[in-house]
Design an enzyme around this catalytic site. Structure first.
Site, PDB file in Angstrom:
ATOM      1  N   ASP A  65     -11.225  -5.827   9.791  1.00  0.00           N
ATOM      2  CA  ASP A  65     -10.294  -6.503  10.688  1.00  0.00           C
ATOM      3  C   ASP A  65      -9.102  -5.596  10.979  1.00  0.00           C
ATOM      4  O   ASP A  65      -8.359  -5.231  10.073  1.00  0.00           O
ATOM      5  CB  ASP A  65      -9.826  -7.818  10.047  1.00  0.00           C
ATOM      6  CG  ASP A  65      -8.846  -8.583  10.924  1.00  0.00           C
ATOM      7  OD1 ASP A  65      -8.666  -8.210  12.102  1.00  0.00           O
ATOM      8  OD2 ASP A  65      -8.266  -9.561  10.422  1.00  0.00           O
TER       9      ASP A  65
ATOM     10  N   SER B 226      -7.107 -16.887  11.635  1.00  0.00           N
ATOM     11  CA  SER B 226      -6.150 -16.224  12.516  1.00  0.00           C
ATOM     12  C   SER B 226      -4.828 -17.006  12.608  1.00  0.00           C
ATOM     13  O   SER B 226      -4.159 -17.191  11.603  1.00  0.00           O
ATOM     14  CB  SER B 226      -6.779 -15.997  13.895  1.00  0.00           C
ATOM     15  OG  SER B 226      -6.060 -15.049  14.624  1.00  0.00           O
TER      16      SER B 226
ATOM     17  N   HIS C  75     -12.397  -9.610  12.087  1.00  0.00           N
ATOM     18  CA  HIS C  75     -11.340 -10.628  12.100  1.00  0.00           C
ATOM     19  C   HIS C  75     -11.922 -12.035  12.002  1.00  0.00           C
ATOM     20  O   HIS C  75     -11.340 -12.910  11.365  1.00  0.00           O
ATOM     21  CB  HIS C  75     -10.512 -10.485  13.382  1.00  0.00           C
ATOM     22  CG  HIS C  75      -9.375 -11.437  13.488  1.00  0.00           C
ATOM     23  ND1 HIS C  75      -8.308 -11.426  12.611  1.00  0.00           N
ATOM     24  CD2 HIS C  75      -9.126 -12.453  14.357  1.00  0.00           C
ATOM     25  CE1 HIS C  75      -7.443 -12.379  12.945  1.00  0.00           C
ATOM     26  NE2 HIS C  75      -7.925 -13.012  13.987  1.00  0.00           N
TER      27      HIS C  75
END
Length: 334
Positions: free
Chosen positions: A255, A42, A311
């Protein structure tokens, strides 16, 4: 271990990390000559490359300590923030979660940009842009609030955990398995790091703060610097590649926060800037099951999609993540 952060200045973060690495080697010199791999997911798409680059610069400036940096692995990384956000709505439109008309309205209202004209000085979203994006986000996940929709962006096919940390504190089991993934694991992580004996073992919360530990991304306790968000990370990645440090980037196909379609475009742009040719474009498998898609550019740059992952790829597909690290991070660095 800090329990909560209200601001995340990027430059302070990677400088603090560099200081930690230097002090770690001073205290534990046995690790000095070990191979070093830096990985993150991320927003680590920002601070991991900056940390890696600072280690490379440190190597050039000092002879007392050298970091044997062998490779980077970035999962669902934020690399070009505004394009990553726009890619969310491109994904939702491609899946039929919003209409093509709504998607093109977003492009119009949000000052459409592309890979070739991205700027670090990108202004904040306009009010009209935010309005249409918020409407599209609620439409995509069929909810009545942006806050509720934001919780669902991390996985576009599975609903978030319905259980609460209070249930765990009360001794109840909280499990919600959807498509082979337990969506309640983050709750158990928060519960685990809130246990006094765990905090004592980690030497955390030594000031005995009065509030409970909570994951920063879940409760919006972490406010990113707007200036840091818009930094284009491709030039930093280019500098790392120029130092012959391999980079592997992977994205979960489910994601909706940093969609694979946007990240792959960034990787292709990076490869083009580096004059790397596409040497592999093929499906990859793990334990006789389809793993995803593999793209290799030159000898140093790899992109892998992970089928069924959200994600948080290591959380949703742990065995595939280990395979990526062992076979495509460590192996290509040997």
């Amino acid at each position: 271990m800090e329990q909560r952060s209200t601001f995340f200045p990027l430059k302070i973060a990677y400088k603090d990390l560099l200081t930690f690495f230097v002090k770690w080697f001073e205290k534990y010199p046995i690790f000095k000559f070990r191979d070093l791999y830096i990985c993150g997911i991320s927003y680590a798409g920002h601070f991991v490359p900056l940390l890696a680059n600072s280690l490379l610069h440190f190597n050039n400036e000092t002879k007392s300590t050298r970091f044997n940096l062998k490779g980077l692995a970035l999962g669902s990384p934020v690399l070009r923030y505004k394009l990553d956000v726009i890619a969310q709505y491109e994904l939702y439109a491609s899946k039929g979660m919003i209409s093509q008309k709504m998607y093109h309205k977003i492009l119009k209202q949000c000052n459409e940009t592309d890979e070739d004209n991205y700027s670090n000085d990108s202004p904040e979203w306009s009010e009209s842009c935010e309005h249409v994006m918020n409407k599209a986000l609620m439409t995509a996940f069929n909810v009545s609030s942006v806050r509720e929709a934001n919780k669902m962006r991390f996985d576009i096919v599975r609903n978030p955990c319905e259980g609460k940390i209070e249930d765990l504190i009360a001794g109840k089991e909280v499990t919600m398995v959807v498509g082979g993934i337990d969506m309640c694991i983050p709750n158990r992580v928060d519960f685990y790091f809130g246990m006094p004996e765990v905090q004592q073992a980690f030497h955390g919360n030594r000031t005995h703060l009065g509030y409970k530990y909570s994951g920063c991304f879940q409760n919006s306790g972490l406010n990113y610097s707007i200036a840091d968000q818009h930094v284009d990370m491709l030039p930093i990645l280019m500098e790392i590649l120029e130092n012959s440090v391999p980079i592997t980037i992977f994205s979960g196909e489910d994601d909706g926060a940093v969609p694979m379609i946007g990240t792959l475009r960034h990787v292709k742009k990076l490869a083009s800037e580096m004059n790397f040719t596409l040497t592999k474009d093929e499906a990859w498998n793990h334990e006789n099951k389809e793993g995803g898609r593999l793209y290799k550019f030159g000898d140093l740059l790899t992109f892998m999609s992970v089928k069924g992952a959200n994600h948080h790829v290591p959380l949703s597909k742990p065995s595939q993540s280990l395979y990526i690290f062992e076979n495509h991070v460590v192996e290509q660095s040997d």
